[in-house]
Enzyme design. Structure first.
Site: not given
Lengths: 337, 266
Positions: B43-44
């Site tokens: 998850t960025q």
């Protein structure tokens, strides 16, 4: 001599240089809305402005009780958030120009005039002058309240907040503002909004200032609420006389001979010659005499020639200039000679 | 420099990361791989997001409020999402942030509750246990640099004791009598604090609903990623109830008489 003519329009001659330096790693500082809560609120008879009193230098409180409500004209005031120097000098400049403008037009100054002067100046500097202002006043056309952002945009609204505490203050306004409020309701709403900023925002603090502007009267309420008074210290921490022991005391008078020469008599000054003091400063006692302590043995008191004391204003005790601060056993020496 | 003499004179072997040079996800390993594993990302940034959640302690327990919106950036994409979830009989959680991560958390908590139920040992998981479990999960994901991008409020009442705590994507936890996530922390928290702090044991249900409704209204005025439909969850000794979606009454006529933004008068 170089020409002072500036061609119309923007001057982008520094752009290339700034971009080059930016690529190297040194960027232009961004305009930030620094620690402050300032508000303005329209009520039945006019405008109430409010502000907190904390000035910050990064994480440090630089001034615990500064004044953020600036004078523009008798019936127009301006709260300033952002860089303190920018708000002070910008409002002072526009205040001065408003006075000249009023004299030139022969009319009472108007809020839109101040607003136009401020926004045109701030836009010219493209946001580099970090002044976020809440401008309010009552003039011949009625009460007006504006916000002015550092880049030069303005908003005309019945209630406004600016600064890092603006969200907390705006929450209070959105809950409590109604049209055509009474003066007391408006003032307590402003105080509640500033208090919300003071207690929920780290960049705002200390006391609440308010300013109520109506058609015929402007009332500046400095420190109308002080919810952060320091508790009284439980004990006093001064040293008693004789804490530092001395074995010998000798007083030398440095004034060997005295010659009084009165200089430039004027109505304002009292030039009578006093035996114990000299010349123009006759009615003023010299600030203090320096006391030297040789901590191991003697206490020597030196009386400085009064020539050194001319023009130095007198401070009444117990206020002492910081760089002359000495242990309390010297205090009595600091009260004149 | 290769310290192992058996490797000298032989071709370099990249199947082994002898010095731990690569981060964990990139180290060579010979575990069986499926076709999907090459596309795994961490998850960025949150994609479909929920905004603030508010919660207060009041006389009979805990009250929590959240609106029904899941935004897709600046698009108001899903306008009937429930962001408040009962967990067991004693707890309610509310989440802001990435909604897909919240759905995963809902699955984890479901599993947890089911396992606790099947154990049939006379114990039930209360809000403190749920919060503790979540904080461990969130922090362990953060240490793997693959966070669950949420800010979660956990509230409940068990054995007469009220519990209200916060946990976020970093694993930060704290507890207070008024809590808010996201924009609510800047806008609603000042209102909640003045109304509730010191009066937690005297605040009636009516007053609690009023203060939460007022805060949701201010948030709808000032948060650009909110809508005027919201729900309130109530946890008392009787259990958890999540209300139907309510609609906010708003007033936009405050600047009727104003023209322009500066010197304009018409």
């Amino acid at each position: 001599m170089a020409s002072v003519y500036l061609p119309p329009g923007f001057n982008f001659s520094n752009e290339i240089r700034n971009n080059f330096i930016g690529d190297k790693g040194l960027h232009l500082p961004k305009a930030t809305s620094t620690g402050t809560t300032i508000v303005g609120c329209l009520f039945k008879d006019g405008i109430v402005l409010g502000a907190d009193t904390r000035a910050t230098e990064g994480p440090i409180v630089a001034d615990k009780n500064c004044e953020k409500i600036h004078y523009i004209t008798e019936n127009i005031r301006c709260c300033g958030a952002g860089t303190a120097a920018d708000t002070e000098f910008t409002t002072a400049l526009i205040s001065s120009n408003m006075e000249l403008h009023a004299l030139s037009t022969g009319r009472k100054p108007r809020v839109v005039t101040a607003m136009t002067m401020l926004k045109q100046m701030l836009f010219r500097y493209q946001g580099h002058v970090g002044a976020a202002l809440v401008l309010g006043g009552v003039d011949a056309t009625g009460p007006h309240l504006f916000t002015i952002h550092p880049h030069g945009s303005t908003d005309k609204l019945p209630y406004v907040t600016m600064g890092s505490g603006s969200l907390a203050a705006m929450a209070v306004f959105e809950s409590g503002w109604r049209a055509n409020m009474e003066r007391d309701d408006a003032l307590s709403l402003v105080k509640a909004a500033i208090s919300a900023g003071i207690f929920n925002d780290l960049g705002s603090g200390s006391n609440v200032d308010a300013c109520i502007i109506t058609a015929d009267h402007t009332e500046m309420l400095r420190n109308v609420e002080m919810p952060n008074v320091r508790v009284q210290k439980e004990r006093t921490y001064t040293f008693r006389r004789g804490t530092t022991a001395w074995t010998k005391e000798s007083i030398r008078n440095l004034i060997v001979s005295e010659e009084v020469t009165p200089v430039g008599a004027s109505d304002a000054m009292d030039t009578t010659i006093d035996e114990t003091h000299e010349g123009i400063t006759a009615k003023k006692k010299p600030l203090m005499s320096l006391t030297q302590h040789d901590f191991n043995c003697e206490q020597t008191r030196l009386r400085i020639p009064s020539i050194l004391n001319i023009g130095i204003p007198v401070l009444k005790p117990p206020y002492v200039r910081p760089y002359f601060h000495l242990p309390s056993s010297a205090h009595t020496d600091l009260v004149g000679t | 420099m290769d310290h192992f003499p058996t490797n000298w004179g032989r071709p370099r072997h990249d199947g082994v990361d002898a010095y731990g040079t690569y981060p964990i996800p990139q180290r060579p390993s010979n575990t069986p791989k499926d076709a999907f594993s090459a596309g795994i990302q961490r998850t960025q940034q949150p994609i479909v997001t929920g905004t603030s959640v508010l919660a207060i302690k009041y006389k009979d327990g805990i009250m929590m409020a959240a609106d029904n919106l899941a935004s897709y950036g600046s698009l108001a994409r899903f306008k009937d999402i429930q962001r408040l979830q009962p967990v067991g009989a004693h707890t309610v959680i509310g989440a802001g942030g990435d909604m897909s991560d919240f759905q995963y958390i809902q699955g984890l908590l479901d599993e947890l509750i089911v396992n606790e139920f099947t154990a049939q040992d006379g114990h039930n998981l209360g809000p403190a246990e749920i919060h503790n479990y979540l904080s461990k999960v969130m922090y362990s994901r953060r240490t793997k640099m693959n966070p669950l991008w949420n800010a979660i409020l956990v509230g409940g009442i068990k054995d007469g004791k009220r519990f209200l705590s916060f946990v976020d994507l970093l694993g930060t936890t704290y507890s207070a009598s008024t809590l808010a996530t996201g924009y609510g922390a800047h806008i609603a928290q000042p209102l909640l604090r003045t109304a509730v702090e010191g009066k937690e044991d005297d605040l009636t249900e009516e007053d609690a609903v009023k203060i939460l409704e007022q805060s949701m209204r201010v948030l709808y005025y000032r948060d650009a990623r909110s809508i005027d439909k919201y729900q309130i969850a109530k946890v008392t000794v009787e259990g958890v109830t999540i209300s139907e979606s309510k609609r906010l009454e708003t007033s936009w006529s405050f600047a009727e008489g104003i023209r322009g933004y500066g010197a304009q008068t018409q």
